[in-house]
Scaffold this motif. Structure first.
Motif, short mmCIF file in Angstrom:
data_model
loop_
_atom_site.label_atom_id
_atom_site.label_comp_id
_atom_site.label_asym_id
_atom_site.label_seq_id
_atom_site.Cartn_x
_atom_site.Cartn_y
_atom_site.Cartn_z
N LYS A 118 -1.14 -38.21 -19.20
CA LYS A 118 -0.99 -39.40 -20.04
C LYS A 118 -2.14 -39.50 -21.04
CE LYS A 118 1.31 -42.44 -16.73
NZ LYS A 118 1.28 -43.80 -16.14
N LYS A 119 -1.86 -40.23 -22.12
CA LYS A 119 -2.93 -40.65 -23.03
C LYS A 119 -3.56 -41.89 -22.42
CE LYS A 119 -1.13 -39.01 -27.42
NZ LYS A 119 -0.90 -39.40 -28.82
N ASN A 120 -4.73 -42.28 -22.94
CA ASN A 120 -5.39 -43.47 -22.41
C ASN A 120 -4.59 -44.75 -22.65
OD1 ASN A 120 -7.48 -42.34 -21.06
ND2 ASN A 120 -8.90 -42.44 -22.76
N ASN A 121 -3.66 -44.74 -23.60
CA ASN A 121 -2.81 -45.91 -23.82
C ASN A 121 -1.62 -45.91 -22.86
OD1 ASN A 121 -1.07 -43.98 -24.81
ND2 ASN A 121 -0.97 -44.79 -26.88
N CYS A 122 -1.64 -45.05 -21.87
CA CYS A 122 -0.63 -44.90 -20.81
C CYS A 122 0.65 -44.21 -21.28
CB CYS A 122 -0.29 -46.24 -20.16
SG CYS A 122 -1.68 -46.90 -19.24
N GLU A 123 0.68 -43.73 -22.52
CA GLU A 123 1.85 -42.99 -23.00
C GLU A 123 1.94 -41.66 -22.25
OE1 GLU A 123 3.44 -40.71 -27.02
OE2 GLU A 123 1.63 -41.94 -27.12
N VAL A 124 3.10 -41.38 -21.65
CA VAL A 124 3.29 -40.13 -20.93
C VAL A 124 3.51 -39.01 -21.94
CG1 VAL A 124 4.79 -38.87 -19.34
CG2 VAL A 124 4.26 -41.27 -18.90
N ILE A 125 2.76 -37.93 -21.79
CA ILE A 125 2.89 -36.77 -22.66
C ILE A 125 3.72 -35.68 -21.98
CG2 ILE A 125 1.63 -34.92 -23.81
CD1 ILE A 125 -0.72 -36.84 -24.01
N ALA A 126 3.38 -35.42 -20.72
CA ALA A 126 4.04 -34.33 -20.00
C ALA A 126 3.96 -34.59 -18.51
CB ALA A 126 3.38 -33.00 -20.34
N ARG A 127 4.79 -33.84 -17.78
CA ARG A 127 4.78 -33.96 -16.32
C ARG A 127 5.13 -32.63 -15.68
NH1 ARG A 127 7.51 -38.69 -15.15
NH2 ARG A 127 7.36 -39.35 -17.29
N SER A 128 4.78 -32.50 -14.41
CA SER A 128 5.16 -31.28 -13.70
C SER A 128 6.67 -31.27 -13.54
CB SER A 128 4.45 -31.20 -12.34
OG SER A 128 4.67 -32.36 -11.57
N GLU A 129 7.23 -30.08 -13.64
CA GLU A 129 8.69 -29.94 -13.60
C GLU A 129 9.24 -30.16 -12.19
OE1 GLU A 129 11.45 -27.18 -16.28
OE2 GLU A 129 10.10 -26.08 -14.99
N ASP A 130 8.52 -29.68 -11.22
CA ASP A 130 8.96 -29.76 -9.83
C ASP A 130 7.85 -30.36 -8.98
OD1 ASP A 130 11.45 -28.34 -10.19
OD2 ASP A 130 10.24 -26.53 -10.41
N LYS A 131 8.20 -30.73 -7.77
CA LYS A 131 7.18 -31.14 -6.83
C LYS A 131 6.34 -29.92 -6.49
CE LYS A 131 9.37 -35.09 -4.98
NZ LYS A 131 10.63 -35.56 -4.77
N ILE A 132 5.03 -30.11 -6.42
CA ILE A 132 4.09 -29.01 -6.25
C ILE A 132 3.51 -29.06 -4.85
CG2 ILE A 132 1.94 -28.02 -7.13
CD1 ILE A 132 2.59 -29.46 -9.79
N VAL A 166 5.87 -29.89 -18.46
CA VAL A 166 6.92 -30.01 -19.46
C VAL A 166 6.71 -31.32 -20.19
CG1 VAL A 166 9.40 -30.19 -19.85
CG2 VAL A 166 8.54 -28.70 -18.03
N SER A 167 6.75 -31.29 -21.52
CA SER A 167 6.48 -32.51 -22.28
C SER A 167 7.66 -33.46 -22.29
CB SER A 167 6.11 -32.16 -23.73
OG SER A 167 7.26 -31.83 -24.47
N GLU A 168 7.35 -34.67 -22.65
CA GLU A 168 8.38 -35.66 -22.96
C GLU A 168 9.03 -35.23 -24.27
OE1 GLU A 168 9.09 -38.59 -20.91
OE2 GLU A 168 8.12 -37.07 -19.69
N PRO A 169 10.20 -35.77 -24.62
CA PRO A 169 10.84 -35.39 -25.89
C PRO A 169 10.13 -36.01 -27.10
CG PRO A 169 12.16 -37.02 -24.73
CD PRO A 169 11.03 -36.67 -23.82
N GLU A 180 3.26 -30.91 -32.25
CA GLU A 180 2.16 -29.97 -32.48
C GLU A 180 0.82 -30.69 -32.51
OE1 GLU A 180 3.38 -27.71 -35.92
OE2 GLU A 180 4.84 -26.57 -34.73
N GLU A 181 0.78 -31.93 -33.00
CA GLU A 181 -0.45 -32.73 -32.96
C GLU A 181 -0.84 -33.02 -31.51
OE1 GLU A 181 0.13 -36.24 -35.32
OE2 GLU A 181 0.41 -35.08 -37.17
N VAL A 182 0.14 -33.32 -30.67
CA VAL A 182 -0.12 -33.59 -29.26
C VAL A 182 -0.68 -32.33 -28.59
CG1 VAL A 182 0.98 -34.08 -27.03
CG2 VAL A 182 1.52 -35.48 -29.04
N ILE A 183 -0.11 -31.18 -28.90
CA ILE A 183 -0.62 -29.91 -28.34
C ILE A 183 -2.08 -29.71 -28.77
CG2 ILE A 183 -0.42 -27.39 -28.44
CD1 ILE A 183 2.65 -27.82 -28.55
#
Length: 112
Positions: free
Chosen positions: A20-34, A81-84, A92-95
């Motif tokens: 997440k970003k500090n504003n709590c916006e989700v950027i990406a998450r794990s695809e599966d349980k790890i 995997v990123s959010e859409p 690309e800015e997020v990357i």
């Protein structure tokens, strides 16, 4: 602005990671349980993401026409995997933000 990992410990010994970003916006998450050591997985994500090797970020278009990235290890294993994103430029800015700040990320853990 540094990012942070929000990790969810599941009752069955697995976990999920949400970047997440500090504003709590989700950027990406794990695809599966790890399974395994969460700190090792986060260190792997940091190493891969901060390697300045953008080819580790595979960009694709989903069924809705939005852009997503997958952060991959050299062996092809998907770490995140990123959010859409509707705009490829924003993705690309997020990357770029991940590559430049991931080493400063903090970890916040919760139990499900």
């Amino acid at each position: 602005m540094p990012l942070y990992y929000f990790t969810i410990n599941n009752t069955n010994g697995t976990f999920n990671i949400v970047l997440k970003k500090n504003n709590c916006e989700v950027i990406a998450r794990s695809e599966d349980k790890i399974r395994g050591d969460i700190n090792t997985v986060i260190e792997d994500i940091n190493e891969v993401a901060s390697s300045k090797s953008k080819e580790r970020f595979e960009i694709s278009t989903d069924k809705s026409g939005n852009y997503r990235f997958r952060l991959k290890r050299e062996n092809g294993e998907v770490l995140l995997v990123s959010e859409p994103f509707a705009n490829r430029g924003v993705l690309e800015e997020v990357i770029d933000e991940i590559v430049s700040t991931v080493h400063e990320s903090r970890v916040e853990m919760v139990n499900s």
